[in-house]
Design an enzyme around this catalytic site. Structure first.
Site, PDB file in Angstrom:
ATOM      1  N   ASN A 101       0.808  -1.233   0.000  1.00 22.04           N
ATOM      2  CA  ASN A 101       0.000   0.000   0.000  1.00 22.04           C
ATOM      3  C   ASN A 101       0.839   1.279   0.000  1.00 22.04           C
ATOM      4  O   ASN A 101       0.288   2.358  -0.193  1.00 22.04           O
ATOM      5  CB  ASN A 101      -1.007   0.016   1.166  1.00 22.04           C
ATOM      6  CG  ASN A 101      -1.977  -1.136   1.078  1.00 22.04           C
ATOM      7  OD1 ASN A 101      -2.593  -1.323   0.028  1.00 22.04           O
ATOM      8  ND2 ASN A 101      -2.098  -1.934   2.113  1.00 22.04           N
TER       9      ASN A 101
ATOM     10  N   ALA B 113       2.393  -3.165   6.556  1.00 22.90           N
ATOM     11  CA  ALA B 113       1.608  -4.090   7.405  1.00 22.90           C
ATOM     12  C   ALA B 113       2.347  -5.405   7.672  1.00 22.90           C
ATOM     13  O   ALA B 113       2.149  -6.029   8.729  1.00 22.90           O
ATOM     14  CB  ALA B 113       0.259  -4.366   6.756  1.00 22.90           C
TER      15      ALA B 113
ATOM     16  N   HIS C 199       4.091  -6.230  11.018  1.00 14.13           N
ATOM     17  CA  HIS C 199       3.371  -6.728  12.195  1.00 14.13           C
ATOM     18  C   HIS C 199       2.886  -8.170  12.053  1.00 14.13           C
ATOM     19  O   HIS C 199       2.365  -8.738  13.009  1.00 14.13           O
ATOM     20  CB  HIS C 199       2.165  -5.820  12.481  1.00 14.13           C
ATOM     21  CG  HIS C 199       2.484  -4.362  12.373  1.00 14.13           C
ATOM     22  ND1 HIS C 199       3.397  -3.745  13.204  1.00 14.13           N
ATOM     23  CD2 HIS C 199       2.057  -3.397  11.501  1.00 14.13           C
ATOM     24  CE1 HIS C 199       3.499  -2.460  12.862  1.00 14.13           C
ATOM     25  NE2 HIS C 199       2.691  -2.229  11.829  1.00 14.13           N
TER      26      HIS C 199
ATOM     27  N   ASP D  29      12.198 -14.142   8.884  1.00 15.99           N
ATOM     28  CA  ASP D  29      13.166 -15.221   8.611  1.00 15.99           C
ATOM     29  C   ASP D  29      14.107 -14.834   7.473  1.00 15.99           C
ATOM     30  O   ASP D  29      15.306 -15.135   7.525  1.00 15.99           O
ATOM     31  CB  ASP D  29      12.430 -16.520   8.263  1.00 15.99           C
ATOM     32  CG  ASP D  29      11.856 -17.211   9.499  1.00 15.99           C
ATOM     33  OD1 ASP D  29      12.246 -16.837  10.625  1.00 15.99           O
ATOM     34  OD2 ASP D  29      11.013 -18.116   9.341  1.00 15.99           O
TER      35      ASP D  29
ATOM     36  N   SER E 286       4.905   6.782  10.164  1.00 16.67           N
ATOM     37  CA  SER E 286       4.206   7.062  11.428  1.00 16.67           C
ATOM     38  C   SER E 286       4.954   6.361  12.561  1.00 16.67           C
ATOM     39  O   SER E 286       5.911   5.617  12.315  1.00 16.67           O
ATOM     40  CB  SER E 286       2.769   6.531  11.343  1.00 16.67           C
ATOM     41  OG  SER E 286       2.777   5.119  11.256  1.00 16.67           O
TER      42      SER E 286
ATOM     43  N   ARG F 118      -0.369  -2.718  16.017  1.00 15.28           N
ATOM     44  CA  ARG F 118       0.852  -2.225  15.342  1.00 15.28           C
ATOM     45  C   ARG F 118       2.051  -2.196  16.291  1.00 15.28           C
ATOM     46  O   ARG F 118       3.139  -1.774  15.905  1.00 15.28           O
ATOM     47  CB  ARG F 118       0.625  -0.810  14.791  1.00 15.28           C
ATOM     48  CG  ARG F 118      -0.429  -0.737  13.711  1.00 15.28           C
ATOM     49  CD  ARG F 118      -0.510   0.663  13.110  1.00 15.28           C
ATOM     50  NE  ARG F 118      -1.796   0.876  12.485  1.00 15.28           N
ATOM     51  CZ  ARG F 118      -2.107   0.485  11.245  1.00 15.28           C
ATOM     52  NH1 ARG F 118      -1.228  -0.096  10.482  1.00 15.28           N
ATOM     53  NH2 ARG F 118      -3.318   0.699  10.765  1.00 15.28           N
TER      54      ARG F 118
HETATM   55  O1  CA2 Z   1       4.079   4.251   9.281  1.00 13.85           O
HETATM   56  C1  CA2 Z   1       4.467   3.425   8.446  1.00 13.85           C
HETATM   57  O2  CA2 Z   1       5.369   3.648   7.646  1.00 13.85           O
HETATM   58  C2  CA2 Z   1       3.759   2.055   8.365  1.00 13.85           C
HETATM   59  O3  CA2 Z   1       4.730   1.086   8.022  1.00 13.85           O
HETATM   60  C3  CA2 Z   1       2.717   2.189   7.275  1.00 13.85           C
HETATM   61  C4  CA2 Z   1       1.830   0.947   7.121  1.00 13.85           C
HETATM   62  C5  CA2 Z   1       1.270   0.514   8.481  1.00 13.85           C
HETATM   63  O4  CA2 Z   1       0.583  -0.724   8.339  1.00 13.85           O
HETATM   64  C6  CA2 Z   1       2.350   0.363   9.537  1.00 13.85           C
HETATM   65  O5  CA2 Z   1       1.739   0.052  10.770  1.00 13.85           O
HETATM   66  C7  CA2 Z   1       3.141   1.654   9.692  1.00 13.85           C
HETATM   67  C8  CA2 Z   1       0.647   1.247   6.207  1.00 13.85           C
HETATM   68  C9  CA2 Z   1       0.991   1.734   4.854  1.00 13.85           C
HETATM   69  C10 CA2 Z   1      -0.289   2.230   4.228  1.00 13.85           C
HETATM   70  O6  CA2 Z   1       0.011   3.093   3.209  1.00 13.85           O
HETATM   71  C11 CA2 Z   1      -0.911   4.065   2.888  1.00 13.85           C
HETATM   72  C12 CA2 Z   1      -0.757   4.659   1.690  1.00 13.85           C
HETATM   73  C13 CA2 Z   1      -1.617   5.670   1.302  1.00 13.85           C
HETATM   74  C14 CA2 Z   1      -2.603   6.059   2.124  1.00 13.85           C
HETATM   75  C15 CA2 Z   1      -2.746   5.464   3.336  1.00 13.85           C
HETATM   76  C16 CA2 Z   1      -1.901   4.467   3.722  1.00 13.85           C
END
Ligand code: CA2
Length: 144
Positions: free
Chosen positions: A11, A77, A80, A87, A102, A111
């Protein structure tokens, strides 16, 4: 010149399209440019990639065994959930830096655990795109 593999998980190709309050307004392509520019100042050659697939992420981590000097990873994601990513990272004998835009520890309980932190030399989170810059600085310090 040190070769650094920068890996991005699911994502993150959609960055900049929603939740700017959490992830900022920069796109992944903006972050790639930042990494290439900042990496150059450390004498790094940056190989920057993103995938939505866990298997591809594992394949790319395995690639880092040959000819790379460091890995910086935002497994998104899979941070987590993925024992497979954990591995694969464990197979590496080069430094691993975990980065997040974040700060997962300030967010939902699910998370709070990271399979990546267990094998990372440093974890940098909560600085938005700047986490990647700080991650490269950390790698430069380790590789110096
Ligand atoms: O804060 C981060 O970089 C994360 O790795 C981002 C992941 C999240 O599952 C982790 O807990 C923390 C989520 C990426 C989602 O990417 C997006 C892209 C566009 C809009 C919203 C989310």
């Amino acid at each position: 010149m040190a070769r650094i593999l920068v890996l991005n998980g699911p994502n993150l190709n959609k960055l900049g399209t929603r939740e700017p309050n959490i992830y900022g307004t920069q796109t992944l392509s903006d972050i790639e440019k930042l990494c290439i520019d900042h990496g150059t100042s450390h004498g790094f050659e940056i190989d920057f990639r993103q995938t939505n697939s866990e298997g591809t992420l594992v394949d790319w981590i395995q690639e880092a065994c040959d000819g790379y000097h460091g890995v910086m990873i935002n497994a998104a994601a899979y941070t987590h959930t993925s024992l497979a990513v954990h591995d694969a990272l464990k197979l590496l004998s080069i430094p691993i830096i975990e980065v997040h835009l974040s700060n997962p520890h300030e967010r939902e309980d699910f998370r709070h655990h990271s399979y990546v932190s267990l094998v990372a030399a440093k974890v940098i989170a909560g600085h938005g795109a700047r986490s990647y810059i700080l991650g490269l600085d950390a790698l430069a310090e380790i590789l110096a």
